[in-house]
Design a protein around this motif. Sequence first.
Motif, mmCIF file in Angstrom:
data_model
loop_
_atom_site.group_PDB
_atom_site.id
_atom_site.type_symbol
_atom_site.label_atom_id
_atom_site.label_comp_id
_atom_site.label_asym_id
_atom_site.label_seq_id
_atom_site.Cartn_x
_atom_site.Cartn_y
_atom_site.Cartn_z
ATOM 1 N N VAL A 93 3.104 -13.551 -7.029
ATOM 2 C CA VAL A 93 4.152 -12.314 -6.438
ATOM 3 C C VAL A 93 5.062 -12.198 -7.602
ATOM 4 O O VAL A 93 5.620 -13.101 -8.298
ATOM 5 C CB VAL A 93 4.647 -13.442 -5.229
ATOM 6 C CG1 VAL A 93 5.942 -12.395 -4.765
ATOM 7 C CG2 VAL A 93 4.002 -13.570 -4.243
ATOM 8 N N GLN A 94 5.237 -11.024 -7.744
ATOM 9 C CA GLN A 94 6.085 -10.655 -8.816
ATOM 10 C C GLN A 94 7.749 -11.065 -8.552
ATOM 11 O O GLN A 94 8.094 -10.752 -7.362
ATOM 12 C CB GLN A 94 6.085 -9.135 -9.107
ATOM 13 C CG GLN A 94 4.724 -8.559 -9.848
ATOM 14 C CD GLN A 94 4.804 -6.945 -10.115
ATOM 15 O OE1 GLN A 94 5.316 -6.269 -9.575
ATOM 16 N NE2 GLN A 94 4.016 -6.761 -11.159
ATOM 17 N N GLY A 95 8.268 -11.586 -9.636
ATOM 18 C CA GLY A 95 9.553 -12.033 -9.445
ATOM 19 C C GLY A 95 10.483 -10.951 -9.748
ATOM 20 O O GLY A 95 11.191 -10.202 -8.779
ATOM 21 N N GLU A 96 10.961 -10.788 -10.917
ATOM 22 C CA GLU A 96 11.736 -9.737 -11.616
ATOM 23 C C GLU A 96 11.403 -8.180 -11.044
ATOM 24 O O GLU A 96 12.168 -7.239 -10.720
ATOM 25 C CB GLU A 96 12.061 -9.458 -13.082
ATOM 26 C CG GLU A 96 12.708 -10.880 -13.459
ATOM 27 C CD GLU A 96 14.104 -10.956 -13.155
ATOM 28 O OE1 GLU A 96 14.811 -9.806 -13.284
ATOM 29 O OE2 GLU A 96 14.540 -11.939 -12.976
ATOM 30 N N GLY A 97 10.130 -8.190 -10.632
ATOM 31 C CA GLY A 97 9.503 -6.621 -10.596
ATOM 32 C C GLY A 97 9.874 -6.341 -8.961
ATOM 33 O O GLY A 97 9.625 -5.362 -8.480
ATOM 34 N N GLY A 98 10.436 -7.124 -8.103
ATOM 35 C CA GLY A 98 10.749 -7.018 -6.857
ATOM 36 C C GLY A 98 10.104 -7.633 -5.697
ATOM 37 O O GLY A 98 10.077 -7.316 -4.690
ATOM 38 N N PHE A 99 9.559 -8.950 -6.028
ATOM 39 C CA PHE A 99 9.051 -9.707 -4.864
ATOM 40 C C PHE A 99 7.699 -9.002 -3.978
ATOM 41 O O PHE A 99 7.807 -9.236 -3.150
ATOM 42 C CB PHE A 99 9.997 -10.130 -3.773
ATOM 43 C CG PHE A 99 10.824 -11.520 -4.338
ATOM 44 C CD1 PHE A 99 11.095 -11.532 -5.800
ATOM 45 C CD2 PHE A 99 11.649 -12.087 -3.422
ATOM 46 C CE1 PHE A 99 12.000 -12.633 -6.271
ATOM 47 C CE2 PHE A 99 12.198 -13.147 -4.060
ATOM 48 C CZ PHE A 99 12.496 -13.471 -5.387
ATOM 49 N N ASN A 100 6.982 -8.301 -5.081
ATOM 50 C CA ASN A 100 5.821 -7.429 -4.476
ATOM 51 C C ASN A 100 4.720 -8.567 -4.163
ATOM 52 O O ASN A 100 4.368 -9.356 -5.170
ATOM 53 C CB ASN A 100 5.352 -6.324 -5.588
ATOM 54 C CG ASN A 100 6.374 -5.646 -6.037
ATOM 55 O OD1 ASN A 100 7.163 -4.859 -4.891
ATOM 56 N ND2 ASN A 100 6.942 -5.576 -6.916
ATOM 57 N N ILE A 101 4.276 -8.577 -3.151
ATOM 58 C CA ILE A 101 3.311 -9.529 -2.433
ATOM 59 C C ILE A 101 1.924 -8.727 -2.485
ATOM 60 O O ILE A 101 1.687 -7.849 -1.580
ATOM 61 C CB ILE A 101 3.697 -10.070 -1.131
ATOM 62 C CG1 ILE A 101 5.080 -10.507 -1.299
ATOM 63 C CG2 ILE A 101 2.571 -11.254 -0.857
ATOM 64 C CD1 ILE A 101 5.606 -10.921 0.078
ATOM 65 N N PRO A 102 0.759 -9.240 -3.420
ATOM 66 C CA PRO A 102 -0.258 -8.641 -3.260
ATOM 67 C C PRO A 102 -1.204 -9.048 -2.189
ATOM 68 O O PRO A 102 -0.809 -10.300 -1.591
ATOM 69 C CB PRO A 102 -0.963 -9.079 -4.396
ATOM 70 C CG PRO A 102 -0.357 -10.146 -4.897
ATOM 71 C CD PRO A 102 1.050 -10.220 -4.250
ATOM 72 N N SER A 103 -2.312 -8.340 -1.886
ATOM 73 C CA SER A 103 -3.134 -8.936 -0.799
ATOM 74 C C SER A 103 -4.237 -10.004 -1.571
ATOM 75 O O SER A 103 -4.305 -9.983 -2.584
ATOM 76 C CB SER A 103 -4.233 -7.717 -0.266
ATOM 77 O OG SER A 103 -5.213 -7.416 -1.326
ATOM 78 N N PRO A 104 -4.717 -10.856 -0.889
ATOM 79 C CA PRO A 104 -5.997 -11.816 -1.256
ATOM 80 C C PRO A 104 -7.033 -10.987 -1.961
ATOM 81 O O PRO A 104 -7.535 -11.359 -2.788
ATOM 82 C CB PRO A 104 -6.171 -12.673 -0.174
ATOM 83 C CG PRO A 104 -5.193 -12.660 0.924
ATOM 84 C CD PRO A 104 -4.395 -11.089 0.488
ATOM 85 N N VAL A 105 -7.221 -9.921 -1.262
ATOM 86 C CA VAL A 105 -8.343 -8.924 -1.680
ATOM 87 C C VAL A 105 -7.920 -8.518 -3.185
ATOM 88 O O VAL A 105 -8.902 -8.573 -4.083
ATOM 89 C CB VAL A 105 -8.619 -7.837 -0.727
ATOM 90 C CG1 VAL A 105 -9.443 -6.634 -1.661
ATOM 91 C CG2 VAL A 105 -8.882 -7.947 0.536
ATOM 92 N N PHE A 106 -6.805 -8.035 -3.724
ATOM 93 C CA PHE A 106 -6.491 -7.843 -4.809
ATOM 94 C C PHE A 106 -6.513 -9.053 -5.902
ATOM 95 O O PHE A 106 -7.302 -8.738 -6.798
ATOM 96 C CB PHE A 106 -5.180 -7.141 -4.998
ATOM 97 C CG PHE A 106 -4.735 -6.995 -6.316
ATOM 98 C CD1 PHE A 106 -5.182 -5.917 -7.052
ATOM 99 C CD2 PHE A 106 -3.925 -7.754 -7.088
ATOM 100 C CE1 PHE A 106 -4.783 -5.415 -8.386
ATOM 101 C CE2 PHE A 106 -3.435 -7.305 -8.125
ATOM 102 C CZ PHE A 106 -4.033 -6.176 -8.844
ATOM 103 N N ILE A 107 -6.095 -10.127 -5.346
ATOM 104 C CA ILE A 107 -5.981 -11.202 -6.373
ATOM 105 C C ILE A 107 -7.506 -11.647 -6.604
ATOM 106 O O ILE A 107 -7.922 -11.966 -7.872
ATOM 107 C CB ILE A 107 -4.998 -12.315 -5.946
ATOM 108 C CG1 ILE A 107 -3.501 -11.774 -5.943
ATOM 109 C CG2 ILE A 107 -5.509 -13.696 -6.859
ATOM 110 C CD1 ILE A 107 -3.041 -11.826 -7.261
#
Length: 446
Positions: free
Chosen positions: A226-240
């Motif tokens: 999950v991006q921190g400084e980038g804005g707490f952007n939460i990716p999907s399991p599909v992406f990871i």
Amino acid sequence: MKRKYVDIKTEIPGPKSQALLARKDANIPRGPFNTTKVFAESGEGALLTDVDGNTFIDFAGAIGSLNVGHAPKKVVEAVKKQLDAYIHPCFHVMMYEPYVKLAEKLNHLTPGNHRKKTFFLSTGAEAVENAVKIARKYTGRKGIISFERGFHGRTYMAMSLTSKVKPYKYGFGPFPSETYKLPYPNYQTAGKTREAHDEELLNRFETFLLAEVSPEEVAALVVEPVQGEGGFNIPSPVFIKGIKQVCEKYDILFIADEVQTGFGRTGKMFAMEHFDVIPDLITMSKSIAAGFPISAVTGREDIMEAPGIGEIGGTYAGSPIGCTAAMAVIEMIQEENLLDRANCIGQKFKERFTALQSQIDQIADVRSLGAMCAMEFVENRESNSPAANIVKNILQRCHQNGLIILSAGLYGNIIRLLTPLVVTDDQLEEGFDVLEEAIVECCMSI
């Protein structure tokens, strides 16, 4: 307004803080940024008191370093005991058991049942730098891929992997070569379904390996779950899972940067557990030791053995104080069920501020993974233009009214919460009250 925990007795900053500010400005360069303009006197749990006697609720947690709170008694007692024994013989000179015990623990706790090894450093940026060194040594390749809006530290390789130019990179180049960036999911602005967005980004990864750099020249991919400084952007399991599959296809090592997401922040010990993906290497720091400076790299045994004797390490790396503190932190997380607590905090946050979102046009998104919580602000939902000015005003009101809180994001238009997981329900709700009042005051007046 009289509150139970927040207690503001002076103007902010108060006279003692103002005097210290003058000394600070006279003796310390302007570069190190300060979120608030007050100086700490004491802290306990999720509360901080400044030198003027003003007490704040802390929703910043030293930028995610204090998942077990300020001055946790278990950690303090363990460190005091260690101080009486020895402080720092330096692991490279005379070894000590706390280093070995913590390595054993992290080898067990980190995702994956394969054989692992761990070594220690002092900061998150050092951990990232050394993960890159190990990946290059093991693969014999040079290229490193990271992601847009990612943050990996302020040292030169870490800066090269970091995406935001100001304030992190501007004027500090040239940077290490053979680093590349891919787009990271941003479902709020993609203009398409999550599924379509994931598919597009994964296709771009494959195309990138045809058009920009050969996979045979790429040592590793570094990603924040999950991006921190980038804005707490939460990716999907599909992406990871998708990027991990591409890495496996081309023998590219997968490095999970868990510096901010680790040690219970997301409701799992490590955020990668949400995605059912096992990294080859994992970097850790921040909440590993309740504020004591220590970081770690854990990885597959064969990868970690690639560097020869003396090729990795550092004088202060893995100090016995940090190792001892980290063992106590892990015990606290387990004994006090702080993973469940993180999920509870996230649920309370989403319930409270999703309801507010329906009333405030400037709140574009409310999101969380465990206690990694964020709100994204825009000028209005029709324009969807990032509203950093609104966030700046909200933060200023919060700080004046006794709540310490941070912004994030490429445009600075995101409020993020890194609340200590030991925060009580009453403290959490009082902090939410201060935050909600500040949001309403700033947004309703526009």
